[in-house]
Design an enzyme around this catalytic site. Structure first.
Site, short mmCIF file in Angstrom:
data_model
loop_
_atom_site.label_atom_id
_atom_site.label_comp_id
_atom_site.label_asym_id
_atom_site.label_seq_id
_atom_site.Cartn_x
_atom_site.Cartn_y
_atom_site.Cartn_z
N ASN A 54 91.66 -9.29 7.95
CA ASN A 54 92.77 -8.66 7.24
C ASN A 54 93.65 -9.69 6.55
OD1 ASN A 54 92.26 -5.94 7.74
ND2 ASN A 54 93.30 -5.96 9.70
N ASP A 87 72.23 4.96 19.52
CA ASP A 87 71.87 6.34 19.20
C ASP A 87 71.60 7.13 20.48
OD1 ASP A 87 71.21 8.50 17.53
OD2 ASP A 87 69.08 8.05 17.77
N GLU A 125 90.77 -2.32 16.20
CA GLU A 125 89.41 -2.83 16.00
C GLU A 125 88.53 -2.59 17.21
OE1 GLU A 125 91.98 -6.55 16.96
OE2 GLU A 125 92.24 -4.56 16.10
N ARG A 148 71.91 -5.40 22.35
CA ARG A 148 71.15 -5.24 21.11
C ARG A 148 72.08 -4.88 19.95
NH1 ARG A 148 67.58 -1.62 22.72
NH2 ARG A 148 68.69 0.20 21.86
#
Length: 340
Positions: free
Chosen positions: A224, A248, A258, A278
């Site tokens: 930022n 998923d 954040e 991962r």
């Protein structure tokens, strides 16, 4: 001889200068930028040393620990700025407008249902009168007229009923949309903190085995500071999408600032660590560029802390444990995952 008022004024200026120096030292020690929000926070802490806020800050920083943006937010000072805050305000305004529209539609639906009820009662009375007329007359033309009138009333009632059904379906969709917007982060389009707390409670009640990962973008403030909040917002969206894709099948949400969270269900510790690590590697391997100039943004990495939910835990309790592990991951050099 110096006047008493002048002495008092000089003393006041001295106290103000001392407080100003203390604020500067505080911001430097905590590695906080000297923006208005952080300055006000430091002023509130240092100008009222006996206040609950000052005591909370003293407890949090005991042992040389530095405050984080999240710490300041949880202590009641809003630090969000730039387009992310504007997006949130727009989302809240849109939610308010949707509630107003839904309320108006609901009132219209009630009126429509009331009208239909009156029509149905009138239709019943007309039907009874027509049946009596048919029973007592042998006039064929009269029977045809009465039958046509009844058919017309039936068609009108069917049309009103169809309109009412459409209105009810539309209202149901509007309410579902409003409910979904209240549980979704407008910037990343991920579920928000409220959705996480509801989902956590539901899954705990079902007895599912849960693990919680708290993820934080490393050195996000520097993004930022160097490139502006618009670029920071795009980074947040990209990281949120990447974590959701790599995790998923699990519940991924933006917790605030954040920070992102992943709620894993019915997996063991090795599986949870493998998935989260991962995701961390995937984020670290990506090379982000500025949209306007195609210049490299530099490496963006994640740190994460993972803990298991146990019987009797609330969402807040589990989050705090995972957050402490996240802090250890940051202390280990960032871009790593700690589980415990």
């Amino acid at each position: 001889m110096v006047a008493r008022g002048a002495v008092a004024q000089t003393g006041a200026r001295g106290a103000a200068a001392e407080l100003y120096d203390q604020i500067g030292q505080f911001l430097t020690a905590q590695r906080l930028s000297p923006d208005p929000v952080n300055y006000v926070f430091a002023h509130n802490v240092l100008s009222q040393p006996g206040s609950p806020l000052a005591k909370a800050v003293a407890s949090l920083t005991d042992g040389g620990i530095r405050l984080t943006v999240k710490d300041i937010e949880e202590l009641g000072v809003e630090t969000t700025a730039g387009s992310a805050a504007e997006t949130m305000m727009e989302a809240k305004a849109e939610a308010a407008r949707m509630v107003a529209r839904t309320q108006m539609q609901l009132e219209g639906f009630v009126d429509l249902a009331s009208d239909l009820q009156v029509d149905t009662a009138d239709f019943g009375r007309d039907l009874a009168a027509s049946a009596e007329a048919i029973r007592t007359t042998l006039d064929t033309e009269e029977v045809v007229r009465l039958t046509a009138a009844l058919a017309e009333r039936v068609q009108a009632a069917e049309a009103r009923l169809e309109a009412t059904t459409r209105e009810a379906a539309h209202l149901r969709a509007e309410l579902e949309e409003a409910r979904d917007n209240a549980r979704r982060d407008p910037l990343t389009d991920l579920p928000n903190r409220r959705a996480f707390e509801e989902t956590f409670a539901e899954r705990m009640a079902l007895g599912q085995g849960l693990w919680l990962a708290v993820c934080d973008i490393d050195h996000f403030k520097s993004v930022n500071d160097r490139f502006g909040h618009a670029v920071g917002d795009r980074v947040l969206k990209a990281i949120g999408t990447a974590v959701a894709e790599q995790c998923d099948g699990q519940f991924v949400a933006r917790y605030g600032g954040e920070e992102f969270i992943v709620l894993f269900s019915n997996l063991n510790a090795d599986q949870v660590y493998e998935i989260m690590n991962r995701a961390r590697e995937h984020v670290a391997d990506k090379r982000y560029k500025l949209r306007e100039t195609d210049a490299p943004l530099g490496a963006v990495t994640l740190s994460a802390g993972i803990t298991e939910a146990t019987c009797g835990d609330t969402a807040r309790m589990v989050f705090q444990r995972a957050d402490r592990l996240l802090y250890l991951a940051k202390s280990d050099g960032r871009n790593c995952v700690r589980i415990g």
